[in-house]
Structures are given as C-alpha cells and as structure tokens.
Design an enzyme around this catalytic site. Structure first.
Site, PDB file in Angstrom:
ATOM      1  N   ASP A   1      -5.439   9.113   9.584  1.00 53.96           N
ATOM      2  CA  ASP A   1      -4.096   8.721  10.002  1.00 53.96           C
ATOM      3  C   ASP A   1      -3.685   9.358  11.321  1.00 53.96           C
ATOM      4  O   ASP A   1      -4.019  10.508  11.620  1.00 53.96           O
ATOM      5  CB  ASP A   1      -3.083   9.095   8.917  1.00 53.96           C
TER       6      ASP A   1
ATOM      7  N   TYR B   1     -11.227  -3.562   3.241  1.00 56.33           N
ATOM      8  CA  TYR B   1     -10.306  -3.093   4.267  1.00 56.33           C
ATOM      9  C   TYR B   1     -11.089  -2.939   5.566  1.00 56.33           C
ATOM     10  O   TYR B   1     -11.945  -2.078   5.685  1.00 56.33           O
ATOM     11  CB  TYR B   1      -9.710  -1.751   3.834  1.00 56.33           C
TER      12      TYR B   1
ATOM     13  N   GLU C   1       0.861  -1.183   0.000  1.00 50.39           N
ATOM     14  CA  GLU C   1       0.000   0.000   0.000  1.00 50.39           C
ATOM     15  C   GLU C   1       0.897   1.233   0.000  1.00 50.39           C
ATOM     16  O   GLU C   1       1.732   1.398   0.894  1.00 50.39           O
ATOM     17  CB  GLU C   1      -0.896  -0.029   1.242  1.00 50.39           C
TER      18      GLU C   1
END
Length: 266
Positions: free
Chosen positions: A63, A178, A52
């Site tokens: 994040d 995911y 990734e």
C-alpha cells in the site's frame, strides 16, 4: 449461497448490464470504527457491486501513503483482526448485501489462527479474502480453510508475472483474480499504464475466474477504460481521499462511488 456463489453472482449481474463490476476498497476503522461502518454502508448504497474491506496492519507493504495512513489511524484506535470480523457482522446487520472481501496481510491471520479466522469471518458474513503477501507455496492451510467454508481466496498478479506464474495463480485463485495494474504500491495515478490491456489479455487466455484490476485507478474516466478490458474495477486510495472532502465523509464517499459507477455505464 456461499461466498464463492455470492461473488460469482455479483460479477454475473454486472455482466448482464454490459459493464464491469465496481469494487471499492475502504480501511475498516478509518477515520473511526463507527464512521468507517457509515462509509461502507454509504458506498454500498451508491452502486458498489462488491466491497473490499481493509484489515489494518502495521507494515502494509503493498500500500501507498494514503492507505498506509488510514491503517495507522485505525491501529492507533485499537482496531484489530477480531474487531474487523465483528465489523463485517455489523455491516450485515445494517443491511449491506454485497459480497465483502477482507483484504489483509498474513501475520494477523496467523496470530488469530488460520482456520479460526476463516471460520469466524465466514460466520460474520465475509465472502472471501485477499492476502497480498501470501505466496501460493505457503497457502495450503488457508486454501483448505476457505474451501471448507465456501469462501474465496484471491491471489494477486503483477504485470511482471511470467507465464508459468500466471497459470499457477489462475488455477489457484478462487472468486476472481486481482490484477495489479502497475509495478509499485497502491495510490491514485494520473494515467493508466500503457501495457495494461496486453497484461489483461495475457491473463485472460488462462483465467478460470473473472479478472479485476486495481492500483492507480482514481477517476470515472479511468474506471471506464479499465472496465472495457476487465471484469472488475477496484478503487481504494482515491476513495479514501474523497472521504476527506466535505463535512460528511460518508456522503463524500457515496458521491465519489456514484460517479465511478456512472463512469462504468448503464
């Protein structure tokens, strides 16, 4: 082989070895553009099944501090979406053969032009895209572009996702799903969430693609535990931290990925 087939073959190959696929994340352009290519090439050689690649963005809302810092360092050096596509081509020229997933936020893609971005990334050798802030209700354009170019568009599911949302994204995600292991942002954690196995099982009942789990995985032991319930294991923040250990970031990254791969078995 198109991107979807390439991704499917990677998961299938790992399954034939009775293990989950290992998918490291690394930010393109960190700590420098050239060094990030060295690091990705090194982790490819250390046992990664898929990789990734983070596209730097000024507001990476999914994040945590480690990846935020890496993206800011890359941005200060002028790394943008166009350069990230060029770096994918550079990695292919270096002999990296694993499926490459571009992970980035929707604003740079819109600024680049959705169709143009997907087309150029596909031409460079990217196999698919992960766009954390793109809801399926607004994804018709990029879904069509990905279908046209044989690339995957991977959606994220949180542990709080209700059954109807799980079913919707299971039907729309291509390549793999995911699964975000926890409620929060990326970053290494000391322990895995206690609800993770139940979450994976809930999604498994409706999933049409492999299930990869990310967020919070930082050790070979945690990777092994996740690999026992999921088809793929994604590790990012801990890898980025590992690059700062030792004099050679690429070597440090390779050693870290090698330990993760050994943790998954076989």
């Amino acid at each position: 082989m198109n991107g979807l087939e390439h991704i499917a073959s990677a998961f299938k190959a790992a399954k034939t070895e009775d293990r989950a696929a290992l998918m490291p994340y690394f930010t393109l352009g960190y700590p420098t553009p050239e060094m990030s290519l060295d690091i990705v090439e090194a982790i490819a050689g250390a046992g990664a099944d898929l990789i990734e690649l983070g596209v730097p963005f000024s507001d990476p809302l999914a994040d945590g501090p480690t990846i935020q810092h890496s993206t800011q360092v890359a941005l200060k050096q002028g790394v943008n979406a166009a350069q990230c596509i060029e770096m994918v081509a550079d990695l292919r020229a270096r002999g990296v053969v694993q499926p490459l997933m571009l992970m980035g936020y929707i604003n740079p893609i819109l600024a680049f032009g959705v169709e143009h971005f997907v087309a150029e990334a596909a031409k460079a050798g990217a196999d698919g895209f992960i766009v954390p802030d793109l809801p399926p209700e607004e994804a018709a354009g990029i879904e069509a572009a990905c279908q046209s170019h044989g690339r995957a568009l991977v959606y994220l599911l949180a542990p709080t996702s209700p059954p109807e949302r799980i079913e919707l994204l299971a039907n729309r995600s291509t390549g793999f799903l995911y699964l975000v292991s926890l409620t929060g942002v990326t970053g290494a954690r000391d322990t895995l969430p206690p609800h993770l196995a139940d979450f994976v099982q809930r999604v498994r009942t409706v999933a049409r693609t492999p299930l990869a789990v990310g967020f919070g995985i930082s050790t070979p032991e945690q990777a092994r535990a996740v690999g026992q319930i999921a088809d793929g294991v994604i590790v990012g923040s801990a890898l980025i931290k590992a690059t700062g250990q030792g004099k050679d970031p690429a070597q440090a990254a390779a050693e870290f990925v090698r330990r993760l791969r050994q943790g998954l078995g076989n």
